[in-house]
Design a protein around this motif. Structure first.
Motif, PDB file in Angstrom:
ATOM      1  N   ILE B  21     -11.452 -12.685  14.053  1.00 50.68           N
ATOM      2  CA  ILE B  21     -11.027 -11.310  13.748  1.00 50.68           C
ATOM      3  C   ILE B  21     -10.055 -11.337  12.571  1.00 50.68           C
ATOM      4  O   ILE B  21     -10.171 -10.551  11.631  1.00 50.68           O
ATOM      5  CB  ILE B  21     -10.372 -10.658  14.988  1.00 50.68           C
ATOM      6  CG1 ILE B  21     -11.394 -10.547  16.125  1.00 50.68           C
ATOM      7  CG2 ILE B  21      -9.814  -9.276  14.629  1.00 50.68           C
ATOM      8  CD1 ILE B  21     -10.814 -10.058  17.441  1.00 50.68           C
ATOM      9  N   GLU B  22      -9.118 -12.288  12.612  1.00 55.85           N
ATOM     10  CA  GLU B  22      -8.145 -12.403  11.524  1.00 55.85           C
ATOM     11  C   GLU B  22      -8.821 -12.863  10.227  1.00 55.85           C
ATOM     12  O   GLU B  22      -8.548 -12.333   9.142  1.00 55.85           O
ATOM     13  CB  GLU B  22      -7.045 -13.385  11.934  1.00 55.85           C
ATOM     14  CG  GLU B  22      -5.812 -13.276  11.066  1.00 55.85           C
ATOM     15  CD  GLU B  22      -4.683 -14.186  11.550  1.00 55.85           C
ATOM     16  OE1 GLU B  22      -4.911 -14.988  12.486  1.00 55.85           O
ATOM     17  OE2 GLU B  22      -3.586 -14.098  10.984  1.00 55.85           O
ATOM     18  N   ARG B  39      -4.644   0.805  -1.269  1.00 53.13           N
ATOM     19  CA  ARG B  39      -4.041   0.104  -0.134  1.00 53.13           C
ATOM     20  C   ARG B  39      -4.072   0.963   1.134  1.00 53.13           C
ATOM     21  O   ARG B  39      -4.422   0.504   2.207  1.00 53.13           O
ATOM     22  CB  ARG B  39      -2.595  -0.252  -0.501  1.00 53.13           C
ATOM     23  CG  ARG B  39      -1.869  -1.044   0.547  1.00 53.13           C
ATOM     24  CD  ARG B  39      -2.209  -2.516   0.420  1.00 53.13           C
ATOM     25  NE  ARG B  39      -1.633  -3.278   1.509  1.00 53.13           N
ATOM     26  CZ  ARG B  39      -2.273  -4.239   2.155  1.00 53.13           C
ATOM     27  NH1 ARG B  39      -3.506  -4.562   1.820  1.00 53.13           N
ATOM     28  NH2 ARG B  39      -1.682  -4.913   3.101  1.00 53.13           N
ATOM     29  N   GLU B  40      -3.693   2.234   0.975  1.00 51.67           N
ATOM     30  CA  GLU B  40      -3.687   3.172   2.111  1.00 51.67           C
ATOM     31  C   GLU B  40      -5.064   3.233   2.761  1.00 51.67           C
ATOM     32  O   GLU B  40      -5.186   3.236   3.969  1.00 51.67           O
ATOM     33  CB  GLU B  40      -3.299   4.571   1.619  1.00 51.67           C
ATOM     34  CG  GLU B  40      -1.840   4.725   1.295  1.00 51.67           C
ATOM     35  CD  GLU B  40      -1.062   5.303   2.464  1.00 51.67           C
ATOM     36  OE1 GLU B  40      -1.285   6.476   2.780  1.00 51.67           O
ATOM     37  OE2 GLU B  40      -0.256   4.566   3.053  1.00 51.67           O
ATOM     38  N   LEU B  43      -6.173  -0.162   4.503  1.00 48.12           N
ATOM     39  CA  LEU B  43      -5.559  -0.393   5.820  1.00 48.12           C
ATOM     40  C   LEU B  43      -6.319   0.355   6.907  1.00 48.12           C
ATOM     41  O   LEU B  43      -6.496  -0.145   8.014  1.00 48.12           O
ATOM     42  CB  LEU B  43      -4.087   0.049   5.804  1.00 48.12           C
ATOM     43  CG  LEU B  43      -3.130  -0.841   5.006  1.00 48.12           C
ATOM     44  CD1 LEU B  43      -1.752  -0.185   4.904  1.00 48.12           C
ATOM     45  CD2 LEU B  43      -3.000  -2.224   5.651  1.00 48.12           C
ATOM     46  N   ARG B  44      -6.786   1.571   6.587  1.00 44.17           N
ATOM     47  CA  ARG B  44      -7.539   2.360   7.573  1.00 44.17           C
ATOM     48  C   ARG B  44      -8.899   1.724   7.856  1.00 44.17           C
ATOM     49  O   ARG B  44      -9.347   1.679   8.997  1.00 44.17           O
ATOM     50  CB  ARG B  44      -7.696   3.800   7.075  1.00 44.17           C
ATOM     51  CG  ARG B  44      -6.410   4.606   7.211  1.00 44.17           C
ATOM     52  CD  ARG B  44      -6.416   5.881   6.382  1.00 44.17           C
ATOM     53  NE  ARG B  44      -5.227   6.682   6.682  1.00 44.17           N
ATOM     54  CZ  ARG B  44      -4.004   6.400   6.246  1.00 44.17           C
ATOM     55  NH1 ARG B  44      -3.795   5.351   5.474  1.00 44.17           N
ATOM     56  NH2 ARG B  44      -2.989   7.161   6.574  1.00 44.17           N
ATOM     57  N   GLU B  46      -9.605  -1.431   7.541  1.00 43.57           N
ATOM     58  CA  GLU B  46      -9.361  -2.675   8.278  1.00 43.57           C
ATOM     59  C   GLU B  46      -9.032  -2.402   9.743  1.00 43.57           C
ATOM     60  O   GLU B  46      -9.383  -3.189  10.627  1.00 43.57           O
ATOM     61  CB  GLU B  46      -8.232  -3.462   7.601  1.00 43.57           C
ATOM     62  CG  GLU B  46      -8.684  -4.081   6.277  1.00 43.57           C
ATOM     63  CD  GLU B  46      -7.533  -4.526   5.382  1.00 43.57           C
ATOM     64  OE1 GLU B  46      -7.650  -4.362   4.163  1.00 43.57           O
ATOM     65  OE2 GLU B  46      -6.525  -5.015   5.917  1.00 43.57           O
ATOM     66  N   LEU B  47      -8.374  -1.274   9.986  1.00 43.30           N
ATOM     67  CA  LEU B  47      -8.062  -0.901  11.375  1.00 43.30           C
ATOM     68  C   LEU B  47      -9.355  -0.609  12.148  1.00 43.30           C
ATOM     69  O   LEU B  47      -9.565  -1.128  13.253  1.00 43.30           O
ATOM     70  CB  LEU B  47      -7.134   0.319  11.391  1.00 43.30           C
ATOM     71  CG  LEU B  47      -6.782   0.911  12.752  1.00 43.30           C
ATOM     72  CD1 LEU B  47      -6.218  -0.138  13.689  1.00 43.30           C
ATOM     73  CD2 LEU B  47      -5.770   2.036  12.598  1.00 43.30           C
ATOM     74  N   GLU B  50     -11.097  -3.878  12.780  1.00 40.83           N
ATOM     75  CA  GLU B  50     -10.461  -4.685  13.834  1.00 40.83           C
ATOM     76  C   GLU B  50     -10.841  -4.170  15.224  1.00 40.83           C
ATOM     77  O   GLU B  50     -11.187  -4.957  16.115  1.00 40.83           O
ATOM     78  CB  GLU B  50      -8.927  -4.677  13.692  1.00 40.83           C
ATOM     79  CG  GLU B  50      -8.243  -5.483  14.805  1.00 40.83           C
ATOM     80  CD  GLU B  50      -6.724  -5.299  14.902  1.00 40.83           C
ATOM     81  OE1 GLU B  50      -6.073  -5.119  13.869  1.00 40.83           O
ATOM     82  OE2 GLU B  50      -6.204  -5.334  16.027  1.00 40.83           O
ATOM     83  N   GLU B  51     -10.803  -2.849  15.396  1.00 43.78           N
ATOM     84  CA  GLU B  51     -11.102  -2.290  16.720  1.00 43.78           C
ATOM     85  C   GLU B  51     -12.533  -2.627  17.153  1.00 43.78           C
ATOM     86  O   GLU B  51     -12.768  -2.968  18.311  1.00 43.78           O
ATOM     87  CB  GLU B  51     -10.894  -0.767  16.711  1.00 43.78           C
ATOM     88  CG  GLU B  51      -9.483  -0.310  16.325  1.00 43.78           C
ATOM     89  CD  GLU B  51      -8.393  -0.753  17.310  1.00 43.78           C
ATOM     90  OE1 GLU B  51      -8.730  -1.339  18.365  1.00 43.78           O
ATOM     91  OE2 GLU B  51      -7.207  -0.510  17.017  1.00 43.78           O
ATOM     92  N   VAL B  54     -12.732  -6.458  17.946  1.00 46.59           N
ATOM     93  CA  VAL B  54     -12.092  -6.790  19.230  1.00 46.59           C
ATOM     94  C   VAL B  54     -13.057  -6.483  20.378  1.00 46.59           C
ATOM     95  O   VAL B  54     -13.202  -7.266  21.312  1.00 46.59           O
ATOM     96  CB  VAL B  54     -10.761  -6.013  19.397  1.00 46.59           C
ATOM     97  CG1 VAL B  54     -10.277  -6.051  20.840  1.00 46.59           C
ATOM     98  CG2 VAL B  54      -9.683  -6.591  18.475  1.00 46.59           C
ATOM     99  N   LEU B 113      -8.558   3.362  23.419  1.00 44.09           N
ATOM    100  CA  LEU B 113      -7.833   3.815  22.230  1.00 44.09           C
ATOM    101  C   LEU B 113      -8.479   3.323  20.935  1.00 44.09           C
ATOM    102  O   LEU B 113      -8.488   4.033  19.935  1.00 44.09           O
ATOM    103  CB  LEU B 113      -6.381   3.334  22.278  1.00 44.09           C
ATOM    104  CG  LEU B 113      -5.432   4.180  23.109  1.00 44.09           C
ATOM    105  CD1 LEU B 113      -4.084   3.486  23.227  1.00 44.09           C
ATOM    106  CD2 LEU B 113      -5.263   5.553  22.475  1.00 44.09           C
ATOM    107  N   GLY B 114      -8.995   2.101  20.969  1.00 42.29           N
ATOM    108  CA  GLY B 114      -9.548   1.506  19.751  1.00 42.29           C
ATOM    109  C   GLY B 114     -10.688   2.324  19.175  1.00 42.29           C
ATOM    110  O   GLY B 114     -10.674   2.696  17.992  1.00 42.29           O
ATOM    111  N   LEU B 117      -9.649   5.633  17.792  1.00 39.38           N
ATOM    112  CA  LEU B 117      -9.080   5.549  16.443  1.00 39.38           C
ATOM    113  C   LEU B 117     -10.176   5.430  15.385  1.00 39.38           C
ATOM    114  O   LEU B 117     -10.088   6.038  14.321  1.00 39.38           O
ATOM    115  CB  LEU B 117      -8.113   4.359  16.342  1.00 39.38           C
ATOM    116  CG  LEU B 117      -6.804   4.498  17.123  1.00 39.38           C
ATOM    117  CD1 LEU B 117      -6.003   3.194  17.055  1.00 39.38           C
ATOM    118  CD2 LEU B 117      -5.972   5.661  16.585  1.00 39.38           C
ATOM    119  N   LEU B 121     -10.470   8.115  12.407  1.00 36.95           N
ATOM    120  CA  LEU B 121     -10.122   7.707  11.046  1.00 36.95           C
ATOM    121  C   LEU B 121     -11.324   7.720  10.105  1.00 36.95           C
ATOM    122  O   LEU B 121     -11.197   8.073   8.937  1.00 36.95           O
ATOM    123  CB  LEU B 121      -9.498   6.298  11.060  1.00 36.95           C
ATOM    124  CG  LEU B 121      -8.092   6.201  11.675  1.00 36.95           C
ATOM    125  CD1 LEU B 121      -7.707   4.732  11.869  1.00 36.95           C
ATOM    126  CD2 LEU B 121      -7.058   6.889  10.794  1.00 36.95           C
TER     127      LEU B 121
END
Lengths: 111, 147
Positions: B21-22, B39-40, B43-44, B46-47, B50-51, B54, B113-114, B117, B121
């Motif tokens: 994941i990393e 960048r903003e 990050l979204r 990548e979030l 990640e979810e 996971v 929650l993941g 999101l 997003l």
């Protein structure tokens, strides 16, 4: 993610910077657990240096709040911006926590 | 948006493990940066990634069984689509019950929650079962921060 801990006005302050994700969230969980274990009941998470939080991080905030509630403690949150604030808001976590714009305000607020 | 540099592969295939994941996040971060994504916005993206990863690492394969995930990155003029594939048991995370975001601390559970999101997003998210694969594609605009 970096976490630095200090004490001010009877509260333990956790300054968190960087990314709180699935890999790093357990570190924050350990820091919170260790503070509660050592008798701290009033925590403040200062998040102005945090640029990223995923649901793995939200879980730790929720778990820490659940641990502190029966101990008559709480975790306050301050300094959120950008994506971190958005994630707290989208999750409904804004209404679960006492949230302040700055550390000074978090420390000054009455329980 | 800048074209994908030729020396970067926009397909990433890794074993479905926590460590991946990393690794995947870092590689996608580098690709988004090379594409000129803000960048903003990165990050979204990548979030959301990640979810989804996971979920795959936690549920797609038997605990002791091997399995991979693959990420495809497809930029277009004003958006970017990431497609995440695994070859585990059929699972559509978009069917999960949404979290009860109005509940108090005592009633809130951390589950769900993941994906919530990701839905909130991303501009769009869709799931398909394609043969023996689960495939989730999500799209983010690459223009202004809203949307």
């Amino acid at each position: 993610m970096d976490v630095s801990i200090s004490t001010q006005e009877g509260r333990a302050i956790l300054r968190v910077a960087g990314r709180m994700d699935a890999t790093t969230a357990p570190q924050f969980e350990r820091e919170c657990a260790a503070l509660i274990e050592s008798g701290e009941r009033h925590l403040v998470a200062e998040l102005s240096g945090l640029e990223y939080i995923s649901s793995a991080g939200l879980r730790i905030f929720l778990a820490t709040a659940k641990k502190l509630k029966p101990l008559e403690g709480e975790i306050r949150i301050c300094g959120m911006s950008g994506l971190v604030r958005e994630v707290f808001s989208l999750s409904g976590f804004i209404s679960l926590f006492a949230i302040y714009p700055s550390l000074d305000e978090a420390l000054a607020a009455r329980p | 948006m800048k074209p994908l540099p030729r020396d970067r592969d926009a397909a990433i295939r890794l074993p479905a493990t926590d460590a991946s994941i990393e690794t995947a996040g870092a590689r996608v971060d580098a690709i988004l940066s090379a594409l000129g994504v803000s960048r903003e916005r990165a990050l979204r993206i990548e979030l959301a990634l990640e979810e989804l990863l996971v979920n795959i690492v936690s549920y797609a394969y038997p605990a002791d069984g091997p399995g991979d995930f693959e990420i495809l990155i497809a930029p277009s003029a004003d958006a970017i689509t990431l497609t995440v594939t695994d070859w585990g048991r059929p699972f559509n995370p978009l069917e999960a019950e949404p979290p009860r975001t109005g509940d108090g601390i005592d009633d809130r559970e951390p589950g769900g929650l993941g994906i919530h999101l990701v839905r909130e997003l991303a501009r769009s998210v869709r799931y398909e079962r394609a043969g023996d694969a689960n495939r989730i594609a999500f799209t983010f605009p690459t223009g202004g921060i809203s949307g």
